[in-house]
Each structure stands twice: as C-alpha cells, then as structure tokens.
Design an enzyme around this catalytic site. Structure first.
Site, PDB file in Angstrom:
ATOM      1  N   HIS A  81       0.830  -1.206   0.000  1.00 31.64           N
ATOM      2  CA  HIS A  81       0.000   0.000   0.000  1.00 31.64           C
ATOM      3  C   HIS A  81       0.864   1.255   0.000  1.00 31.64           C
ATOM      4  CE1 HIS A  81      -3.708  -2.328   1.667  1.00 31.64           C
ATOM      5  NE2 HIS A  81      -3.629  -2.362   0.354  1.00 31.64           N
ATOM      6  N   HIS A 107      -9.926  -4.386   4.915  1.00 33.46           N
ATOM      7  CA  HIS A 107      -8.505  -4.456   4.578  1.00 33.46           C
ATOM      8  C   HIS A 107      -8.232  -5.785   3.880  1.00 33.46           C
ATOM      9  CE1 HIS A 107      -4.136  -4.699   5.001  1.00 33.46           C
ATOM     10  NE2 HIS A 107      -4.164  -3.376   5.116  1.00 33.46           N
ATOM     11  N   CYS A 112       3.267 -11.898   2.400  1.00 32.21           N
ATOM     12  CA  CYS A 112       4.326 -11.868   3.409  1.00 32.21           C
ATOM     13  C   CYS A 112       4.254 -13.140   4.255  1.00 32.21           C
ATOM     14  CB  CYS A 112       4.153 -10.645   4.308  1.00 32.21           C
ATOM     15  SG  CYS A 112       5.328 -10.630   5.669  1.00 32.21           S
ATOM     16  N   SER A 163      -2.430   2.727   3.740  1.00 35.64           N
ATOM     17  CA  SER A 163      -1.468   1.874   4.446  1.00 35.64           C
ATOM     18  C   SER A 163      -1.837   1.807   5.925  1.00 35.64           C
ATOM     19  CB  SER A 163      -0.054   2.441   4.278  1.00 35.64           C
ATOM     20  OG  SER A 163       0.800   1.888   5.246  1.00 35.64           O
ATOM     21  N   HIS A 218      -0.296  -8.606   1.042  1.00 39.73           N
ATOM     22  CA  HIS A 218      -1.338  -8.706   2.074  1.00 39.73           C
ATOM     23  C   HIS A 218      -2.014 -10.065   2.092  1.00 39.73           C
ATOM     24  CE1 HIS A 218      -0.977  -4.432   0.868  1.00 39.73           C
ATOM     25  NE2 HIS A 218      -0.755  -4.355   2.153  1.00 39.73           N
ATOM     26  N   GLU A 270      -5.727  -7.751   3.852  1.00 36.92           N
ATOM     27  CA  GLU A 270      -5.169  -8.824   4.687  1.00 36.92           C
ATOM     28  C   GLU A 270      -6.282  -9.507   5.480  1.00 36.92           C
ATOM     29  OE1 GLU A 270      -1.913  -7.776   7.371  1.00 36.92           O
ATOM     30  OE2 GLU A 270      -2.620  -9.349   8.731  1.00 36.92           O
ATOM     31  N   SER A 306       5.654   0.271   4.284  1.00 33.56           N
ATOM     32  CA  SER A 306       5.528   0.192   2.822  1.00 33.56           C
ATOM     33  C   SER A 306       6.075   1.424   2.114  1.00 33.56           C
ATOM     34  CB  SER A 306       4.055  -0.004   2.454  1.00 33.56           C
ATOM     35  OG  SER A 306       3.235   0.899   3.169  1.00 33.56           O
TER      36      SER A 306
HETATM   37  S1  SF4 Z   1       4.331  -5.059   7.834  1.00 33.98           S
HETATM   38 FE1  SF4 Z   1       5.826  -6.056   6.531  1.00 33.98          FE
HETATM   39  S2  SF4 Z   1       6.725  -7.725   7.752  1.00 33.98           S
HETATM   40 FE2  SF4 Z   1       4.833  -7.024   8.762  1.00 33.98          FE
HETATM   41  S3  SF4 Z   1       3.280  -8.460   7.971  1.00 33.98           S
HETATM   42 FE3  SF4 Z   1       3.219  -6.610   6.669  1.00 33.98          FE
HETATM   43  S4  SF4 Z   1       4.605  -7.080   4.988  1.00 33.98           S
HETATM   44 FE4  SF4 Z   1       5.017  -8.578   6.589  1.00 33.98          FE
END
Ligand code: SF4
Length: 559
Positions: A293, A376, A348, A474, A326, A378, A518
């Site tokens: 993001h 979101h 990730c 983000s 995500h 994720e 990010s």
């Molecule tokens: S912030 Fe970075 S290290 Fe943490 S879960 Fe997201 S992509 Fe992975």
C-alpha cells in the site's frame, strides 16, 4: 507584461535504548552554507530559532524580487503586506546588479517571482513553476531550491496549477530551436533574471516561482501574448498567500528520525518478486491489488510494466499474476488455478503465518475472533481461510456481540499491522469475557509494525510535529500517525514533501520523521531535503531496535 520577461517573450535482533541522537549527516544544501558562516546554526538553536548575526526582525524579513512593475504589483497584491517586494528590473544585467545590493541587506528569506516562458509540454499560460534547480544558460552550475516541492504542494492545495522543475535563465528572447534544446536538457521553464538574483540570497532560504505567460504553442509574438500575460499575472497574485506561508515556515530545524522506519522484510520481498517477474517474463505483469500500500512504489512499478488489477477477471487467460503482500483467500488461489493463470504469491510470510493459525484453530473446532479492520485486504484473505469459523472483531464492543457455540473453544488472531495499544485492549476484553480463549503462538502484530510504533512513540514526545511518510491506505502507516497523536504530538501522513502543509511547520523547530513499512526510504530523504530548503536542518536518529530479518523468494523464482 510578458514580453520582456519571457524568453520569447529474522525478527528484530535487538530492541533497546540506543537513544542518544546519532548524527546522520551534516546539515544539507543551503543549511551547510548557513552553518559555515560562523556556526550560526548552533547559536540559532540556542536562541530559539533566530538566525545568528541578525536580529529577530531581520531573520524574519521576507524579500520578494519581481523584475517588472506589473509583476511586482501582482506579487504585492497577493502578499497583502506580508513581505517587502522589490522591483529589480528586466534582464540579466539588472538582476546581477540587484543581487549585489541584496548581499548587503539583512533579511531572512528570499523569493523571486515573475512571469516566464513555458518549455515543458503540457504547460499552459497561468501555470506556476517552482524551480528545483535554477541555472544560467550555457553554465553547468545550478543552484538548488530544495523547498520548491513544498511551495508547489501549497499552491496546488490553493487550487492553482503548479509544478516543479528546472528553470533556466537565458540572456535573450528565444532563438530558433533553443526551446527544444533546453527541453532536451531537462528545463521546464525559462526567464531572464532568476539565476542571477538567486546570488543575492547568499545561502539563505530561497524559492523561484515563475508564472507561465507563453509556451511554444502560444508564443509571445502572437495574439496569445496578452491573454497569456494576464493569466500569468493573475496566478502570480493568487500565489501570494502561499509564498507568505513559505516564508513563515522558514527557520532552522532539527529533524529527529525514528529508527527503524520505512521498508520491512515483507515489503522488500514483495517488490523484489514483481521486479524479478518483470525481468523474467517482461511486461506486462499483472498484480492483484496494490503489491504494497504505497503510491510511490505502485507508480514506479507501473512505469516498469506492472498492471495492478482489483480482481482476477481483469487478468487475461494464461497471464502471469502476482498476489500482493497482504495475502489472498483460498478462493482466489482456486480461481487463478482454474483459469490457468501463472500465479506467484508475494504474501508476506508473517501474514501466511496468521493464515496457518486460522486454519489450525478452525480444524480444532475453535470459533476464531480476528481482531482487525474490516475491508482491509489482509483481513479479507485471513477470514477467507476459514469463513465458517471466523468472526471479525474491530472494537472491544464487538466482543460482546460474539456468540460462540462453545465459550470454552474461543481463539483470537490479529491483523499484522494493528496498533499495539488498540489491539491489546481488544484482546484483553476478549480474555475477560472468555478466560480460556487461546491466542496466537507468537505475536500476530509483526516485528516491523511493533518496532515502528515503538520508534515513533520514542520521538513523538520530543517533537513539535511528527511527519509519517506513507499512503492513506497503508494500515501500518496510519497506526504510526495515531501513535504519535496519542503521545500528544500533532502528526500527519504524507506521501511525499508536496503533501506537507506549510502551516504545520510554522513554529515547529523539532520535526519527528518516520515512514511506514511500505514507504520507500528515498521518500524520507526527499522530505529532509525539502525541509533543508527552509533553513539549516540538523538530522539525528533515535534507534529503538535494529532489524536484520530477510525472507526468501518463492520457489518459482529461485529456479
Ligand atoms: S508489515 Fe511487513 S513484515 Fe509485517 S506483515 Fe506486513 S509485509 Fe510482513
């Protein structure tokens, strides 16, 4: 007007207290010039931000040079008394003479305002150009005006069309082919005075602002000359309040960097995956959702051939598609496989860990509360791992609405980028209601989120203002803003220097600076550079943890 002036007219390894400000660099750009002149920077900070060697009124005295009478009148009207406007005369010779006189005058900051000729395609009469570099034609040397992006952003927020770029000072009206040559050398606009007048700043903060009166398509010696000149003078007048805010923001400053900041291991890996796929397959490469993001990252990858789509049905059959950092739900993976897409997963590993926990708890018959923000990507991906067994919990009040079949078989997980404080409060509410509730094996809020929040908390108390580089979508960047605000410090999310509102800086002598996981490190450098155009900047860093974790690439890219 126009004629004379326009040419042509592993997790964190250490988390601790290395909290002594570590000098990162010498003051940059103009700041260095100031500091060189008798150590003014140090004394200035002792004296509350005044420029040493000058009294407070002199240090805050704002001079605007405008070559011709109509330009001076337009600037004066726009400023409304908030600066001294000097009419400096037409052409390089008068500009050089005026610069010599300015050197003997005590003042704090200088703006050069007038009309100019547009060179870059797309410029129209009335557009404003803030010069990032100003040079004299035929000279390899140029003078930087690092705060130009700050002024351009302020002008755009005022509703004016403004851009930044290189301004070239020419000696004569344009000759045949000269505009094309200057364009090929990167020039955006031209005038006949600025490079010489800038000498008068003698290292003090300075900006150059030219309002476009003519362009190659609408040259001076044409019927467009009069309306072009009127449009330029109008813009110059309307730019006055922004110039006054620029002057009010000029001061020596300290920038306190939060460490760690910027890219995490998961973001670096996701970007590298797209880059490698582009190298291997050539463009276009499709990416489902923004890979991370951040506007700057996405724009850069788009420029290299990545195409970002919202859903898989926008991806042609047989194409290569990358899943973002995500994560995605199993349903998306299934769709990609059924469509015969060549899918490469940039999820990730720490998000994948939460997915695995969701599957495990669901398989063991637990009702799983996912603490996170609805909508979101994720969260959508994690909920998709076991939709029948999972419930989104966004607030402590949501805990009361849970109706598990078996209160003894409740578990909870978390989105990786939440606020430590907020998520902890919700988990406490859940444990209070369901004391036997099971949590994740290790923290779901990832190391990068945790470290960046601790780091911004450490600098917030000492800062008058905290700037967080990151995009509005983000999650982890927004949490950094909230963390600083909770510490009682005004904090703002910015994609880059152009988003900084100059009013935020007025009176802010210590600026805390960090970047979401990010946001590219280069943006932090750009912000420091822009601030250095407002006066000497001393940069130090407060490091609360060091990070050395790296994630391997997916197997498809190792082959
Ligand atoms: S912030 Fe970075 S290290 Fe943490 S879960 Fe997201 S992509 Fe992975």
């Amino acid at each position: 007007m126009t004629e004379p002036n326009g040419p042509g007219a592993a997790w964190t390894e250490e988390r601790g207290t290395s909290d002594e400000g570590k000098a990162l660099s010498e003051p940059k750009g103009r700041a260095a010039v100031w500091t060189d002149e008798g150590g003014r920077e140090e004394r200035a900070s002792e004296r509350g931000g005044k420029t040493a060697g000058q009294s407070a009124p002199e240090a805050s005295k704002f001079i605007v040079c405008a070559p011709l009478r109509p330009e001076a009148r337009a600037v004066r009207r726009g400023l409304g008394g908030r600066g001294e406007v000097r009419r400096t005369g037409y052409g390089p010779a008068r500009a050089a003479e005026q610069a010599g006189q300015l050197r003997d005058v005590a003042f704090g900051m200088l703006a050069i305002g007038g009309v100019g000729g547009g060179i870059a395609p797309g410029l129209k009469p009335g557009d404003l150009v803030a010069g990032t570099e100003v040079s004299r034609i035929g000279s390899a040397a140029s003078v930087s005006c690092p705060s130009a992006p700050l002024l351009a952003g302020e002008l755009r927020r005022a509703g004016l069309r403004a851009t930044t770029g290189q301004i070239v000072t020419v000696d004569h009206l344009f000759r045949r082919g000269q505009q094309e040559r200057l364009l090929s050398q990167g020039a955006v606009a031209a005038d006949m005075e600025s490079a010489l007048l800038l000498d008068g700043a003698a290292g003090r903060p300075a900006v150059v602002l030219r309002a476009i009166s003519d362009t190659p398509q609408r040259p001076l010696l044409s019927p467009w000359a009069v309306p072009g000149g009127i449009a330029a003078l109008r813009s110059l007048r309307l730019a006055g309040p922004a110039l006054a805010r620029w002057a009010a923001a000029c001061a020596p400053r300290r920038v306190l960097l939060a460490g760690p900041r910027s890219f995490c291991a998961g973001v670096e890996r996701a970007i590298e995956i797209v880059e490698r796929v582009l190298d291997r397959h050539g463009p276009p490469v499709y990416v489902r959702k923004q890979i991370v993001h951040n506007k700057v990252v996405v724009t850069d990858l788009e420029g290299r051939g990545a195409i970002f789509v919202d859903e898989l049905d926008e991806v042609p059959d047989g194409a290569v598609v990358v899943f973002s950092a995500h994560g995605v739900s199993p349903e998306v993976r299934r769709d990609a496989s059924e469509r015969g897409l060549d899918a490469i997963d940039a999820t990730c590993p720490l998000v994948a860990k939460v997915h695995a926990e969701a599957r495990r708890f669901a398989a063991e018959g637990y009702q799983v509360a996912l603490i996170g923000h609805g909508g979101h990507e994720e969260v959508e991906g994690t909920l998709g791992e076991a939709p029948q067994a999972m419930t989104l919990v966004e607030t402590a009040a949501d805990v009361d609405r849970l109706r598990p079949e078996d209160p003894d078989r409740v578990a909870y997980l978390m989105q990786t980028t939440l606020s430590l404080e907020e998520a902890g409060g919700i988990a406490d509410a859940l444990l209070e209601r369901y004391p036997a509730a099971r949590g994740p094996g290790s923290d779901d809020i990832c190391y990068a989120t945790t470290n960046r929040q601790l780091a911004v908390h450490a600098i917030a108390a000492e800062s008058d203002l905290v700037l967080v580089a990151g995009s509005a979508n983000s999650s982890n960047s927004r949490r950094l803003v909230e963390t600083a605000q909770r510490a009682g410090t005004p904090a703002y999310l910015i994609d880059g220097p152009e988003d900084i509102e100059l009013d935020w800086l007025a009176g802010a002598s210590v600026v805390g600076l960090t970047a979401g996981a990010s946001a590219p490190p280069a943006v932090v450098d750009q912000i420091i550079d822009a601030l250095s155009g407002l006066g000497p900047v001393e940069v130090s860093e407060r490091v609360v943890a060091t990070e050395s974790i790296r994630f391997g690439l997916p197997k498809e890219l190792k082959r």
